[in-house]
Design a protein around this motif. Sequence first.
Motif, PDB file in Angstrom:
ATOM      1  N   LYS A 108       0.832  -1.202   0.000  1.00  0.00           N
ATOM      2  CA  LYS A 108       0.000   0.000   0.000  1.00  0.00           C
ATOM      3  C   LYS A 108       0.867   1.253   0.000  1.00  0.00           C
ATOM      4  O   LYS A 108       2.045   1.208   0.323  1.00  0.00           O
ATOM      5  N   GLU A 110       0.533   5.185   1.623  1.00  0.00           N
ATOM      6  CA  GLU A 110      -0.229   5.951   2.603  1.00  0.00           C
ATOM      7  C   GLU A 110       0.469   7.288   2.789  1.00  0.00           C
ATOM      8  O   GLU A 110       1.700   7.355   2.786  1.00  0.00           O
ATOM      9  N   LYS A 144       3.366 -11.953  16.339  1.00  0.00           N
ATOM     10  CA  LYS A 144       2.254 -11.032  16.594  1.00  0.00           C
ATOM     11  C   LYS A 144       2.113 -10.781  18.091  1.00  0.00           C
ATOM     12  O   LYS A 144       1.923  -9.649  18.526  1.00  0.00           O
ATOM     13  N   SER A 163       0.998   4.452  13.177  1.00  0.00           N
ATOM     14  CA  SER A 163       0.796   3.784  11.896  1.00  0.00           C
ATOM     15  C   SER A 163       1.520   2.454  11.811  1.00  0.00           C
ATOM     16  O   SER A 163       1.117   1.582  11.058  1.00  0.00           O
ATOM     17  N   ALA A 166      -0.982   0.005  12.914  1.00  0.00           N
ATOM     18  CA  ALA A 166      -2.092  -0.044  11.966  1.00  0.00           C
ATOM     19  C   ALA A 166      -1.699  -0.799  10.698  1.00  0.00           C
ATOM     20  O   ALA A 166      -2.473  -1.597  10.183  1.00  0.00           O
ATOM     21  N   VAL A 167      -0.491  -0.558  10.210  1.00  0.00           N
ATOM     22  CA  VAL A 167      -0.021  -1.248   9.001  1.00  0.00           C
ATOM     23  C   VAL A 167       0.103  -2.749   9.265  1.00  0.00           C
ATOM     24  O   VAL A 167      -0.325  -3.566   8.453  1.00  0.00           O
ATOM     25  N   VAL A 169      -1.489  -4.575  11.564  1.00  0.00           N
ATOM     26  CA  VAL A 169      -2.824  -5.167  11.722  1.00  0.00           C
ATOM     27  C   VAL A 169      -3.476  -5.348  10.365  1.00  0.00           C
ATOM     28  O   VAL A 169      -4.031  -6.411  10.060  1.00  0.00           O
ATOM     29  N   GLU A 170      -3.399  -4.331   9.513  1.00  0.00           N
ATOM     30  CA  GLU A 170      -3.974  -4.446   8.169  1.00  0.00           C
ATOM     31  C   GLU A 170      -3.291  -5.556   7.376  1.00  0.00           C
ATOM     32  O   GLU A 170      -3.946  -6.331   6.684  1.00  0.00           O
ATOM     33  N   PHE A 171      -1.979  -5.660   7.486  1.00  0.00           N
ATOM     34  CA  PHE A 171      -1.232  -6.699   6.780  1.00  0.00           C
ATOM     35  C   PHE A 171      -1.686  -8.082   7.241  1.00  0.00           C
ATOM     36  O   PHE A 171      -2.003  -8.953   6.433  1.00  0.00           O
ATOM     37  N   TRP A 172      -1.718  -8.302   8.553  1.00  0.00           N
ATOM     38  CA  TRP A 172      -2.108  -9.612   9.070  1.00  0.00           C
ATOM     39  C   TRP A 172      -3.555  -9.937   8.752  1.00  0.00           C
ATOM     40  O   TRP A 172      -3.890 -11.067   8.444  1.00  0.00           O
ATOM     41  N   MET A 173      -4.434  -8.941   8.814  1.00  0.00           N
ATOM     42  CA  MET A 173      -5.843  -9.197   8.485  1.00  0.00           C
ATOM     43  C   MET A 173      -6.005  -9.548   7.014  1.00  0.00           C
ATOM     44  O   MET A 173      -6.767 -10.438   6.662  1.00  0.00           O
ATOM     45  N   ARG A 174      -5.276  -8.857   6.167  1.00  0.00           N
ATOM     46  CA  ARG A 174      -5.399  -9.116   4.727  1.00  0.00           C
ATOM     47  C   ARG A 174      -4.901 -10.516   4.370  1.00  0.00           C
ATOM     48  O   ARG A 174      -5.454 -11.162   3.498  1.00  0.00           O
TER      49      ARG A 174
END
Length: 184
Positions: A108, A110, A144, A163, A166-167, A169-174
């Motif tokens: 991504k 940002e 994690k 951030s 946040a990055v 968490v977004e990475f692991w969720m994706r």
Amino acid sequence: MAQSFKIGSQSLEIGSQSLEIGSQSLEIGSQYLKDRKTVKKRTVSLIIENQKNEILLMLRDNKPTIPCPNHWAFIGGLIDPGETPIKAIVREVKEELGLNLNMFMFFKTEILRGIEYNIFYIRGNFKPTDFVVGEGQAISFFSKDKIAAAKSPLFSFRAASASFFAVLVEFWMRFQYYPWPHIH
């Protein structure tokens, strides 16, 4: 007003907020275009994940003249003038880890507080001995749980600490739905 170009059988159309190549289209949001005008510096970062879903981080040098000294951070750095994000991440990984990076993915871009963060990732069967520390004090893989249990001042995503989490968490969720292939 859109401009159209044709290269062989492929057509390229550039609109005010979109890019179309053949039947594929990439929308560029007006907020990104507005934020892009305020960018004072551009950076690249690489998330390196091993087969245990641990993330490689570098302990930055303890120099008061650098951003976030003595903090754990992603691999990466500033994009030099005239350099593309791809060339910059390849250069930074070579400088910081001694690794000739030839295969990685875009995650991504940002923009926060006037800084453009271009984030890439690579997943592989890595261990710390695969790398040579060229910058920073040390490198280590973090799970994690270890990252979540740490106090946020220990970790830094360049100048924007919040951030960093946040990055991740977004990475692991994706990628939670994209498990590693079973290797015999």
